[in-house]
Design an enzyme around this catalytic site. Structure first.
Site, PDB file in Angstrom:
ATOM      1  N   ASN A   9       0.861  -1.187   0.000  1.00 33.19           N
ATOM      2  CA  ASN A   9       0.000   0.000   0.000  1.00 33.19           C
ATOM      3  C   ASN A   9       0.898   1.239   0.000  1.00 33.19           C
ATOM      4  O   ASN A   9       1.433   1.614   1.038  1.00 33.19           O
ATOM      5  CB  ASN A   9      -0.898  -0.039   1.251  1.00 33.19           C
ATOM      6  N   TRP A  10       1.038   1.828  -1.175  1.00 36.66           N
ATOM      7  CA  TRP A  10       1.956   2.973  -1.304  1.00 36.66           C
ATOM      8  C   TRP A  10       1.370   4.268  -0.731  1.00 36.66           C
ATOM      9  O   TRP A  10       2.066   5.280  -0.631  1.00 36.66           O
ATOM     10  CB  TRP A  10       2.327   3.199  -2.777  1.00 36.66           C
ATOM     11  N   HIS A  95      -9.877   1.671   4.615  1.00 34.88           N
ATOM     12  CA  HIS A  95      -8.623   1.742   5.384  1.00 34.88           C
ATOM     13  C   HIS A  95      -8.848   2.675   6.577  1.00 34.88           C
ATOM     14  O   HIS A  95      -9.579   3.663   6.467  1.00 34.88           O
ATOM     15  CB  HIS A  95      -7.489   2.259   4.480  1.00 34.88           C
ATOM     16  N   GLU A 146      -6.188  -4.806  10.636  1.00 27.52           N
ATOM     17  CA  GLU A 146      -5.096  -3.868  10.902  1.00 27.52           C
ATOM     18  C   GLU A 146      -5.373  -3.079  12.186  1.00 27.52           C
ATOM     19  O   GLU A 146      -6.050  -2.034  12.134  1.00 27.52           O
ATOM     20  CB  GLU A 146      -4.972  -2.870   9.747  1.00 27.52           C
ATOM     21  N   GLY A 152       1.874   1.976  10.929  1.00 26.89           N
ATOM     22  CA  GLY A 152       2.903   3.006  10.798  1.00 26.89           C
ATOM     23  C   GLY A 152       3.637   3.308  12.089  1.00 26.89           C
ATOM     24  O   GLY A 152       4.204   4.394  12.241  1.00 26.89           O
TER      25      GLY A 152
HETATM   26  P1  PGA Z   1       2.326   0.104   7.869  1.00 27.79           P
HETATM   27  O1  PGA Z   1       0.906   0.389   7.187  1.00 27.79           O
HETATM   28  O2  PGA Z   1       2.906  -1.110   7.202  1.00 27.79           O
HETATM   29  O3  PGA Z   1       3.118   1.349   7.613  1.00 27.79           O
HETATM   30  O4  PGA Z   1       2.091  -0.140   9.321  1.00 27.79           O
HETATM   31  C1  PGA Z   1      -0.001  -0.647   6.943  1.00 27.79           C
HETATM   32  C2  PGA Z   1      -1.254  -0.078   6.336  1.00 27.79           C
HETATM   33  O5  PGA Z   1      -1.610   1.064   6.640  1.00 27.79           O
HETATM   34  O6  PGA Z   1      -1.934  -0.748   5.533  1.00 27.79           O
END
Ligand code: PGA
Length: 220
Positions: A9-10, A95, A146, A152
């Site tokens: 996921n860019w 998301h 998630e 992040g």
């Molecule tokens: P991350 O993001 O790998 O930077 O934790 C995952 C996402 O938001 O799908």
């Protein structure tokens, strides 16, 4: 067993120039036919990348990071399922960044799922709490679990706990579930080793092609 999915996921990153280099670097390294790589680039890159993947017969799939809840028409700034289908096979829906920053609610997410399915796009619907699955109407989806605290943050969720949470999710809906949140080259195989984790969704560590290659080299 079905192929596991490694999704990149860019988000709102990567220029045209960087994207070409990314694809070249990654496809030179990528030999493993047991996994499916799906790239979710910004909309601006879908046309370029789908052409490039086709011309060079690269084993990469493409997805959009979002889809309009409306059909094609007077919806400024939105990209409809019909327009996405020209370039991609997958679409990310709901998301947590979209739920929090753009106020996406369950009604909108369900409309987006319907639009995706109408155009034969495979929806990967993101949830951060297991009970969010109850609000999703369709069974023809894949889920990405998630937890917000792991997105992040460099604080990946324990793979054993993820696997338990996915069991809970699957008692509610029998669909494939992938995991996302601080996945990197070190921890990727701990997730993929769990039978009920069908793949991983990677944000930060998918931007630099060298980091992504490290992930591909460590999947098993
Ligand atoms: P991350 O993001 O790998 O930077 O934790 C995952 C996402 O938001 O799908």
């Amino acid at each position: 067993m079905k192929n596991k999915i490694i999704a990149a996921n860019w988000k709102s990153n990567i220029t045209k120039f960087e994207a070409k280099k990314w694809i070249n670097d990654v496809s030179l390294e990528f030999q493993n036919s047991d996994i499916e790589i799906v790239i979710f680039p910004p909309f601006t890159l879908l046309d370029l990348l789908s052409g490039y993947i086709k011309v060079n017969s690269l084993p990469l799939s493409l997805g959009a990071q979002n889809i309009s809840p409306f059909e094609s028409g007077p919806y400024t700034g939105e990209v409809s399922g019909a327009l996405i289908k020209e370039f991609a096979d997958y679409v990310l829906i709901g998301h947590s960044e979209r739920r929090t920053l753009f106020n996406e609610n369950e009604e909108m997410i369900n409309r987006k799922i319907e639009e995706a399915l109408r155009f034969d796009l495979k929806p990967i619907v993101c949830i951060s709490e297991t009970d969010q699955v109850k609000n999703l109407n369709s069974d023809k989806i894949m889920l990405a679990y998630e937890p917000i605290s792991s997105i992040g943050t460099n604080k990946p969720e324990d793979p054993q706990l993820v696997s338990q949470k996915i069991n809970e999710i699957q008692t509610e809906k029998r669909v494939d579930v992938i995991y996302g949140g601080s996945v990197d080259g070190q921890n990727v195989k701990d997730y993929l080793a769990k039978e009920n984790i069908s793949g991983v969704l990677i944000g930060s560590s998918s931007i630099d092609p060298q980091n992504f290659i490290k992930i591909l080299n460590n999947v098993y």
